[in-house]
Design a protein around this motif. Structure first.
Motif, PDB file in Angstrom:
ATOM      1  N   ASP A 167      35.431  35.239  65.848  1.00  0.00           N
ATOM      2  CA  ASP A 167      35.700  36.633  65.434  1.00  0.00           C
ATOM      3  C   ASP A 167      34.470  37.200  64.580  1.00  0.00           C
ATOM      4  OD1 ASP A 167      37.976  36.689  66.223  1.00  0.00           O
ATOM      5  OD2 ASP A 167      39.157  35.679  64.705  1.00  0.00           O
ATOM      6  N   GLY A 168      33.444  36.399  64.480  1.00  0.00           N
ATOM      7  CA  GLY A 168      32.286  36.752  63.665  1.00  0.00           C
ATOM      8  C   GLY A 168      32.450  36.788  62.140  1.00  0.00           C
ATOM      9  N   ALA A 169      33.083  35.702  61.884  1.00  0.00           N
ATOM     10  CA  ALA A 169      33.819  35.664  60.374  1.00  0.00           C
ATOM     11  C   ALA A 169      32.768  35.111  59.608  1.00  0.00           C
ATOM     12  CB  ALA A 169      35.016  34.848  60.049  1.00  0.00           C
ATOM     13  N   ASP A 170      32.628  35.364  58.334  1.00  0.00           N
ATOM     14  CA  ASP A 170      31.994  34.450  57.202  1.00  0.00           C
ATOM     15  C   ASP A 170      32.688  33.595  56.560  1.00  0.00           C
ATOM     16  OD1 ASP A 170      29.402  36.138  57.172  1.00  0.00           O
ATOM     17  OD2 ASP A 170      30.975  37.679  56.505  1.00  0.00           O
ATOM     18  N   LEU A 171      33.773  33.724  56.642  1.00  0.00           N
ATOM     19  CA  LEU A 171      34.720  32.726  55.748  1.00  0.00           C
ATOM     20  C   LEU A 171      36.113  32.428  56.776  1.00  0.00           C
ATOM     21  CD1 LEU A 171      35.609  31.001  53.158  1.00  0.00           C
ATOM     22  CD2 LEU A 171      36.529  32.875  52.141  1.00  0.00           C
ATOM     23  N   VAL A 172      36.620  31.371  56.899  1.00  0.00           N
ATOM     24  CA  VAL A 172      37.693  31.046  57.627  1.00  0.00           C
ATOM     25  C   VAL A 172      38.661  30.141  56.802  1.00  0.00           C
ATOM     26  CG1 VAL A 172      38.836  30.193  59.550  1.00  0.00           C
ATOM     27  CG2 VAL A 172      36.473  31.083  59.727  1.00  0.00           C
ATOM     28  N   ILE A 173      39.778  30.746  56.615  1.00  0.00           N
ATOM     29  CA  ILE A 173      40.532  29.659  55.515  1.00  0.00           C
ATOM     30  C   ILE A 173      41.830  29.290  56.112  1.00  0.00           C
ATOM     31  CG2 ILE A 173      42.095  30.363  53.508  1.00  0.00           C
ATOM     32  CD1 ILE A 173      40.403  32.727  52.651  1.00  0.00           C
ATOM     33  N   GLY A 174      42.049  28.082  55.906  1.00  0.00           N
ATOM     34  CA  GLY A 174      43.379  27.479  56.519  1.00  0.00           C
ATOM     35  C   GLY A 174      44.434  27.925  55.463  1.00  0.00           C
ATOM     36  N   SER A 175      45.345  28.645  56.017  1.00  0.00           N
ATOM     37  CA  SER A 175      46.457  29.071  55.132  1.00  0.00           C
ATOM     38  C   SER A 175      47.897  28.653  55.230  1.00  0.00           C
ATOM     39  CB  SER A 175      46.330  30.955  55.311  1.00  0.00           C
ATOM     40  OG  SER A 175      47.589  31.305  54.579  1.00  0.00           O
ATOM     41  N   ARG A 176      48.459  28.365  54.170  1.00  0.00           N
ATOM     42  CA  ARG A 176      49.666  27.802  54.447  1.00  0.00           C
ATOM     43  C   ARG A 176      51.091  29.077  54.442  1.00  0.00           C
ATOM     44  NH1 ARG A 176      49.171  24.601  48.940  1.00  0.00           N
ATOM     45  NH2 ARG A 176      48.317  26.697  48.468  1.00  0.00           N
ATOM     46  N   TYR A 177      50.528  30.352  54.037  1.00  0.00           N
ATOM     47  CA  TYR A 177      51.403  31.126  54.079  1.00  0.00           C
ATOM     48  C   TYR A 177      51.155  32.350  55.196  1.00  0.00           C
ATOM     49  CZ  TYR A 177      51.814  29.317  49.288  1.00  0.00           C
ATOM     50  OH  TYR A 177      52.275  28.417  48.447  1.00  0.00           O
ATOM     51  N   ALA A 178      50.192  32.230  56.156  1.00  0.00           N
ATOM     52  CA  ALA A 178      49.990  33.098  56.919  1.00  0.00           C
ATOM     53  C   ALA A 178      51.019  32.691  58.068  1.00  0.00           C
ATOM     54  CB  ALA A 178      48.667  32.945  57.594  1.00  0.00           C
ATOM     55  N   ARG A 249      31.623  36.800  47.500  1.00  0.00           N
ATOM     56  CA  ARG A 249      32.266  38.129  48.207  1.00  0.00           C
ATOM     57  C   ARG A 249      31.928  37.947  49.435  1.00  0.00           C
ATOM     58  NH1 ARG A 249      31.966  43.011  44.035  1.00  0.00           N
ATOM     59  NH2 ARG A 249      32.534  42.187  42.198  1.00  0.00           N
ATOM     60  N   PRO A 250      32.245  37.100  50.328  1.00  0.00           N
ATOM     61  CA  PRO A 250      31.916  36.939  51.793  1.00  0.00           C
ATOM     62  C   PRO A 250      32.523  38.228  52.441  1.00  0.00           C
ATOM     63  CG  PRO A 250      33.753  35.333  51.381  1.00  0.00           C
ATOM     64  CD  PRO A 250      33.186  36.020  50.050  1.00  0.00           C
ATOM     65  N   GLY A 251      31.743  38.667  53.582  1.00  0.00           N
ATOM     66  CA  GLY A 251      32.138  39.653  54.489  1.00  0.00           C
ATOM     67  C   GLY A 251      33.425  39.668  55.254  1.00  0.00           C
ATOM     68  N   ARG A 252      33.576  39.288  56.248  1.00  0.00           N
ATOM     69  CA  ARG A 252      34.641  39.012  57.087  1.00  0.00           C
ATOM     70  C   ARG A 252      35.384  37.851  56.822  1.00  0.00           C
ATOM     71  NH1 ARG A 252      37.261  41.471  61.398  1.00  0.00           N
ATOM     72  NH2 ARG A 252      38.120  40.166  62.766  1.00  0.00           N
ATOM     73  N   VAL A 253      36.593  37.788  56.681  1.00  0.00           N
ATOM     74  CA  VAL A 253      37.353  36.721  56.299  1.00  0.00           C
ATOM     75  C   VAL A 253      38.846  36.670  57.172  1.00  0.00           C
ATOM     76  CG1 VAL A 253      38.875  35.797  54.421  1.00  0.00           C
ATOM     77  CG2 VAL A 253      36.944  37.012  53.874  1.00  0.00           C
ATOM     78  N   VAL A 254      38.886  35.630  57.915  1.00  0.00           N
ATOM     79  CA  VAL A 254      39.957  35.297  58.856  1.00  0.00           C
ATOM     80  C   VAL A 254      40.740  34.115  58.511  1.00  0.00           C
ATOM     81  CG1 VAL A 254      38.694  36.409  60.751  1.00  0.00           C
ATOM     82  CG2 VAL A 254      38.784  34.015  60.610  1.00  0.00           C
ATOM     83  N   GLU A 255      42.032  34.038  58.792  1.00  0.00           N
ATOM     84  CA  GLU A 255      42.969  32.791  58.319  1.00  0.00           C
ATOM     85  C   GLU A 255      43.546  32.220  59.622  1.00  0.00           C
ATOM     86  OE1 GLU A 255      45.779  34.706  55.766  1.00  0.00           O
ATOM     87  OE2 GLU A 255      44.615  34.117  53.833  1.00  0.00           O
ATOM     88  N   VAL A 256      43.581  30.889  59.249  1.00  0.00           N
ATOM     89  CA  VAL A 256      44.167  30.094  60.516  1.00  0.00           C
ATOM     90  C   VAL A 256      45.273  29.233  59.925  1.00  0.00           C
ATOM     91  CG1 VAL A 256      43.981  27.940  62.111  1.00  0.00           C
ATOM     92  CG2 VAL A 256      41.867  29.768  61.681  1.00  0.00           C
ATOM     93  N   PRO A 257      46.646  29.691  60.350  1.00  0.00           N
ATOM     94  CA  PRO A 257      47.786  29.033  60.003  1.00  0.00           C
ATOM     95  C   PRO A 257      47.737  27.328  59.905  1.00  0.00           C
ATOM     96  CG  PRO A 257      48.258  30.287  61.473  1.00  0.00           C
ATOM     97  CD  PRO A 257      46.871  30.500  61.451  1.00  0.00           C
TER      98      PRO A 257
END
Length: 415
Positions: A167-178, A249-257
């Motif tokens: 996804d061309g992300a700057d930050l990928v977050i492992g999310s418990r709530y996605a 302030r990272p640009g594109r942020v995506v989440e992985v549940p």
């Protein structure tokens, strides 16, 4: 200089599977000479002067540890089974007192990936400070942050990297709530309530920053190294992701549940003290350090009204004139305020000895009586204001002066 074999596990670990020899006559440089700040204890399993071959790794996995000796072996086993060996390094930043670095040293002897242990004698900034030091050490294109207790499943690390690259992300977050995520590993309903309440609080305070983020309190994430500016980070406590989002302030942020797991071994590090540090961190992020300290100073001063007013009421009720009663009440309140200010608000700026700090605080806290007592007399005798109400007004009037003296004179920031 050489290191004896029995010194190696006591000083930390650096292990690299690929090395390049030093040219004849070339001056050798210890591998960890550049690793600052903090005191690094390095062990070289080979001979001194052997340097890592220049290479770009795909990912560096940063694991902050505090007394996790019973978890690191299982963690490393699962990481080795999950990640490509030649493209990964594991960076432990350790504040432990239970021998965790020695356990890592034992595993590292036969481990297929590069392992670094950076042991800190002083855990400045808590877990968040450990993560930032790891970011300065890391060599990977992606920097992955996760806990050592296996509540963050190691098997999700490739998914974080893949999602970022796709996804061309700057930050990928492992999310418990996605969608698809779960908080099932939280120990009980109380911890789930605290987790959800903290999330709502930070999303309310930092609404514009967190529009794309469902789990800003997550401790599992991956950031592209080219998008990271570790010098901007000033962490306090264990919620480093919020600090990173607000300051970098990272640009594109995506989440992985993902599903939050139960702790593998040991005890949770979440305590009341950590909760207070978290609230202090929120105030500093939202208001700036100066204004947040002023708010804290005001809240402590507000708490000091209770002993002040109680002593004043008791002494005047016993027949003592309001002026000496106000002096005695002020002395009690100053001692109360000092203990809280010194212990909580300025605990990291106590460069002077205790006696010097207390003497200055006590002097300043009582010197304003020279102004407050005449003002109190004017309000009580001249304007016929009640003693307790007049005393409260004089305390509010002296607040700003007390704070400025504490900030600029008593507790000098480290240069």
């Amino acid at each position: 200089m050489t290191l004896a074999a029995d010194d190696r596990s006591a000083r930390g670990v650096v292990r690299s599977p690929s090395r390049a020899a030093v040219a004849p006559g070339e001056k050798t440089v210890p591998l960890q000479q550049h690793r600052k700040p903090g005191r690094t204890r390095a062990v070289l399993p080979g001979e001194i002067g052997v340097r890592d071959a220049p290479e770009v790794l795909r990912q560096s996995v940063i694991v902050p540890t505090y007394n996790e000796r019973d978890n690191v072996t299982a963690l490393l086993d699962r990481l080795a089974a999950t990640l490509p060996h030649t493209e990964t390094e594991i960076v432990f930043v350790d504040d432990s007192t239970d021998g965790t670095p020695e356990v890592i040293a034992e595993v590292a002897r036969d481990y297929p990936m590069a392992i670094t242990v950076h042991h800190r004698d002083e855990g400045v900034g808590g877990l968040g400070g450990a993560v930032v030091e790891g970011m300065r050490i890391a060599r990977g294109e992606w920097i992955v942050v996760m806990d050592a207790d296996l509540q963050h499943p190691p098997e999700i690390v490739p998914d974080l990297i893949a999602a970022g690259m796709r996804d061309g992300a700057d930050l990928v977050i492992g999310s418990r709530y996605a969608g698809g995520g779960s908080t099932g590993g939280l120990a009980d309903g109380y911890r789930k309530l605290v987790s959800r309440g903290s999330t709502i609080l930070v999303k309310t305070l930092f609404r514009n920053h967190l529009l794309q983020v469902s789990d800003p309190m997550s401790g599992l994430f991956a950031i592209r190294a080219s998008s990271l500016d570790a010098g901007q980070l000033r962490p306090l406590g264990y919620k480093i992701l919020l600090e990173l989002i607000v300051r970098n302030r990272p640009g594109r942020v995506v989440e992985v549940p993902y599903t939050f797991q139960a702790r593998h071994a040991g005890e949770s590090k979440s305590t009341v003290a950590e909760g207070l540090r978290f609230l202090k961190h929120l105030a500093r992020l939202r208001l700036g350090s100066g204004r947040s300290r002023m708010l804290g100073f005001g809240l402590i001063g507000l708490s000091g009204l209770l002993p002040n007013q109680a002593v004043l009421w008791g002494l005047t009720l016993a027949g003592l004139h309001y002026a000496p009663a106000a002096v005695a009440a002020n002395v009690v309140a100053v001692v109360w305020n000092f203990l809280l200010v010194d212990r909580v608000l300025y605990r990291n700026r106590r460069d002077r000895p205790f006696a010097g700090r207390f003497a200055r605080f006590f002097l300043v806290g009582n010197a304003d009586l020279l102004l407050r007592i005449p003002l109190l007399a004017l309000l009580v005798d001249g304007l016929h204001t009640g003693v307790l109400a007049a005393n409260l007004l004089t305390l509010v009037a002296s607040f700003a002066v007390r704070f400025l003296i504490a900030e600029k004179v008593i507790y000098l920031g480290r240069k």
